[in-house]
Design a protein around this motif. Structure first.
Motif, PDB file in Angstrom:
ATOM      1  N   LEU A 128      12.538   7.219 -12.989  1.00 62.12           N
ATOM      2  CA  LEU A 128      11.181   7.182 -12.033  1.00 62.12           C
ATOM      3  C   LEU A 128      11.030   5.833 -11.910  1.00 62.12           C
ATOM      4  N   MET A 129      11.478   4.945 -12.527  1.00 58.82           N
ATOM      5  CA  MET A 129      11.269   4.295 -11.839  1.00 58.82           C
ATOM      6  C   MET A 129      12.431   2.399 -12.270  1.00 58.82           C
ATOM      7  N   CYS A 130      12.745   1.678 -11.560  1.00 56.33           N
ATOM      8  CA  CYS A 130      13.985   0.261 -11.848  1.00 56.33           C
ATOM      9  C   CYS A 130      13.179  -0.460 -11.264  1.00 56.33           C
ATOM     10  N   ASP A 131      14.719  -1.850 -11.657  1.00 58.94           N
ATOM     11  CA  ASP A 131      14.235  -2.714 -11.227  1.00 58.94           C
ATOM     12  C   ASP A 131      15.410  -3.161  -9.841  1.00 58.94           C
ATOM     13  N   ASP A 132      14.778  -3.269  -8.409  1.00 57.53           N
ATOM     14  CA  ASP A 132      15.712  -2.783  -7.660  1.00 57.53           C
ATOM     15  C   ASP A 132      15.296  -3.385  -6.220  1.00 57.53           C
ATOM     16  N   LYS A 133      15.098  -4.966  -6.269  1.00 59.59           N
ATOM     17  CA  LYS A 133      14.547  -6.229  -5.154  1.00 59.59           C
ATOM     18  C   LYS A 133      15.185  -6.036  -4.054  1.00 59.59           C
ATOM     19  N   ARG A 134      16.342  -5.135  -3.715  1.00 58.23           N
ATOM     20  CA  ARG A 134      16.776  -4.732  -2.456  1.00 58.23           C
ATOM     21  C   ARG A 134      16.560  -3.591  -2.300  1.00 58.23           C
ATOM     22  N   ILE A 135      16.553  -2.280  -3.011  1.00 55.50           N
ATOM     23  CA  ILE A 135      15.261  -0.996  -2.721  1.00 55.50           C
ATOM     24  C   ILE A 135      14.122  -1.392  -1.881  1.00 55.50           C
ATOM     25  N   ALA A 136      13.520  -2.110  -3.398  1.00 55.83           N
ATOM     26  CA  ALA A 136      12.073  -2.467  -3.246  1.00 55.83           C
ATOM     27  C   ALA A 136      11.521  -3.270  -1.965  1.00 55.83           C
ATOM     28  N   ARG A 137      12.618  -4.408  -1.235  1.00 61.35           N
ATOM     29  CA  ARG A 137      12.294  -4.637   0.079  1.00 61.35           C
ATOM     30  C   ARG A 137      12.164  -3.956   1.230  1.00 61.35           C
ATOM     31  N   ALA A 138      13.189  -3.348   0.741  1.00 58.01           N
ATOM     32  CA  ALA A 138      13.969  -2.250   2.387  1.00 58.01           C
ATOM     33  C   ALA A 138      12.374  -0.988   2.051  1.00 58.01           C
ATOM     34  N   LEU A 139      11.521  -0.858   0.805  1.00 61.48           N
ATOM     35  CA  LEU A 139      10.596   0.519   0.676  1.00 61.48           C
ATOM     36  C   LEU A 139       8.989  -0.510   1.361  1.00 61.48           C
ATOM     37  N   ILE A 140       9.517  -1.449   0.868  1.00 60.36           N
ATOM     38  CA  ILE A 140       8.288  -2.368   1.610  1.00 60.36           C
ATOM     39  C   ILE A 140       8.272  -2.931   2.747  1.00 60.36           C
ATOM     40  N   GLU A 141       9.159  -2.489   3.617  1.00 62.29           N
ATOM     41  CA  GLU A 141       9.145  -3.117   4.767  1.00 62.29           C
ATOM     42  C   GLU A 141       9.269  -1.780   5.653  1.00 62.29           C
ATOM     43  N   ALA A 142       9.117  -0.967   5.562  1.00 62.55           N
ATOM     44  CA  ALA A 142       9.260   0.088   5.706  1.00 62.55           C
ATOM     45  C   ALA A 142       7.848   0.263   6.005  1.00 62.55           C
ATOM     46  N   HIS A 143       6.667   0.531   4.625  1.00 57.98           N
ATOM     47  CA  HIS A 143       6.232   0.779   5.255  1.00 57.98           C
ATOM     48  C   HIS A 143       5.259  -0.292   5.660  1.00 57.98           C
ATOM     49  N   ASN A 144       5.261  -0.819   5.999  1.00 58.81           N
ATOM     50  CA  ASN A 144       4.638  -1.812   7.664  1.00 58.81           C
ATOM     51  C   ASN A 144       5.033  -1.143   8.375  1.00 58.81           C
ATOM     52  N   VAL A 145       6.443  -1.191   8.648  1.00 56.10           N
ATOM     53  CA  VAL A 145       6.152  -0.679   9.954  1.00 56.10           C
ATOM     54  C   VAL A 145       5.721   0.100  10.207  1.00 56.10           C
ATOM     55  N   ILE A 146       5.966   1.829   9.590  1.00 56.93           N
ATOM     56  CA  ILE A 146       5.356   2.572   9.649  1.00 56.93           C
ATOM     57  C   ILE A 146       3.502   2.676   9.713  1.00 56.93           C
ATOM     58  N   GLU A 147       3.245   1.403   9.262  1.00 49.98           N
ATOM     59  CA  GLU A 147       1.648   0.843   9.277  1.00 49.98           C
ATOM     60  C   GLU A 147       0.852  -0.234  10.645  1.00 49.98           C
ATOM     61  N   HIS A 148       1.987  -1.150  11.136  1.00 45.67           N
ATOM     62  CA  HIS A 148       1.428  -1.114  11.762  1.00 45.67           C
ATOM     63  C   HIS A 148       2.475  -0.952  13.098  1.00 45.67           C
ATOM     64  N   SER A 149       3.456  -0.272  13.429  1.00 52.17           N
ATOM     65  CA  SER A 149       4.365  -0.479  14.305  1.00 52.17           C
ATOM     66  C   SER A 149       3.775   0.964  15.481  1.00 52.17           C
ATOM     67  N   ARG A 150       4.341   0.972  16.769  1.00 47.70           N
ATOM     68  CA  ARG A 150       3.547   1.992  17.810  1.00 47.70           C
ATOM     69  C   ARG A 150       5.089   2.321  18.280  1.00 47.70           C
ATOM     70  N   ASP A 151       6.186   1.647  17.734  1.00 44.67           N
ATOM     71  CA  ASP A 151       7.180   2.803  18.298  1.00 44.67           C
ATOM     72  C   ASP A 151       8.174   3.430  17.531  1.00 44.67           C
ATOM     73  N   PRO A 152       8.104   5.091  17.893  1.00 45.03           N
ATOM     74  CA  PRO A 152       8.625   5.849  17.169  1.00 45.03           C
ATOM     75  C   PRO A 152      10.141   6.073  16.746  1.00 45.03           C
ATOM     76  N   LEU A 153      10.904   5.327  17.340  1.00 47.36           N
ATOM     77  CA  LEU A 153      12.138   5.223  17.270  1.00 47.36           C
ATOM     78  C   LEU A 153      12.098   4.409  16.099  1.00 47.36           C
ATOM     79  N   GLU A 154      11.332   2.537  16.291  1.00 48.62           N
ATOM     80  CA  GLU A 154      11.751   1.956  14.727  1.00 48.62           C
ATOM     81  C   GLU A 154      10.678   2.438  13.695  1.00 48.62           C
ATOM     82  N   LYS A 155      10.369   2.813  13.983  1.00 49.05           N
ATOM     83  CA  LYS A 155       9.478   4.426  12.785  1.00 49.05           C
ATOM     84  C   LYS A 155      10.190   4.867  12.025  1.00 49.05           C
TER      85      LYS A 155
END
Length: 289
Positions: A128-155
């Motif tokens: 249910l929880m792990c330490d994985d900096k690569r996956i964490a970074r990808a999730l955080i970056e995706a979250h940022n994109v979903i929040e701020h981007s207006r480009d549907p393909l990028e999201k």
């Protein structure tokens, strides 16, 4: 409490230094997204009917995940299944995290397109929880994109790639959505609570449905469901309240319809499970609709 609304999201200013932003992405099966900084706020043990996926950005959170105590910090990834009991409370200077609440249908859609890992049954996460900096970074970056981007393909790419990488590395498969272990008697009680959550329920009534004494029923229910009957019922009521608030219903009438004594009773349980008040949650959806 001050509310700051943007085009796609609502930010709630809580106690000094704390804030939470909640928004919904209809194009991803009503995916709800949440980011927050908490210094003092503590979550009660609760569940969701969606997956809970996200990562800690900074700081540390102590929590119980299905009864196991652990601490999450920068690089920690959460991947809770529907109905997994969890809580959370800040350590030291608090924490900031970003979370997705993807539906089972969305996760299954993403998993179905991953090459070579799809098995029969339903997706779930053993860890249910792990330490994985690569996956964490990808999730955080995706979250940022979903929040701020207006480009549907990028999201689309950001969300599907990050969740796909998580499923590819940590996903497992079962014959059902969850590995059900509760006895039939407990399942009967759960079905009853699902159907009658707006009614006034008591321990004797539920124990009779299970065919057990009250004391024995409480022990068996907690052992099999990882939470008490009252906590389970409150989760059901909060889910029902969220649906009604999404439709624009006022919190006072929602409270009564969902089995709470009054609006303050709903407010207390809602904030301890969702992180914001019912009024703020309603306003967020009213702003988006």
């Amino acid at each position: 409490m001050e509310m700051i609304s943007g085009q796609d999201e609502t930010t709630i200013e809580l106690k000094q230094g704390e804030h939470a932003t909640f928004w919904r992405e209809e194009s991803y099966d009503s995916l709800e997204c949440f980011k927050a900084t908490f210094l003092r706020h503590e979550y009660s043990p609760h569940t969701h009917d969606t997956f809970v996926i996200g990562a800690v950005v900074s700081g540390y959170q102590r929590h119980k995940l299905k009864g196991s105590e652990s601490v999450g910090g920068p690089g920690s990834v959460f991947m809770l299944n529907p109905e997994d009991v969890h809580d959370g409370r800040p350590l030291e200077q608090g924490y900031t995290y970003r979370m997705f609440y993807p539906s089972v249908r969305l996760m299954d859609e993403i998993a179905a397109d991953l090459p070579g890992i799809r098995q029969s049954g339903s997706l779930f996460f053993r860890e249910l929880m792990c330490d994985d900096k690569r996956i964490a970074r990808a999730l955080i970056e995706a979250h940022n994109v979903i929040e701020h981007s207006r480009d549907p393909l990028e999201k689309d790419e950001a969300l599907f790639r990050s969740l796909g990488a998580l499923i590819d590395k940590y996903g497992s498969w079962s014959t059902g959505l969850l590995e059900k272990r509760e006895p039939r008697a407990i399942a009967r009680v759960c079905d009853y609570m699902q159907a009658h959550f707006g009614d006034e329920l008591n321990l004797e009534m539920l124990a009779n449905i299970a065919g057990m004494s009250r004391a024995y029923f409480v022990r068996v229910f907690a052992k099999n469901m990882n939470q008490t009957p009252h906590s389970y019922l409150t989760d059901i009521r909060i889910r029902a309240a969220r649906k009604l608030l999404n439709l624009g219903r006022d919190p006072m009438s929602v409270a009564i319809e969902c089995g709470f004594f009054d609006q303050s009773h709903l407010n207390r349980h809602f904030k301890r499970r969702i992180g914001i008040t019912p009024g703020a949650y309603k306003n967020m959806h009213a702003h988006q609709n």
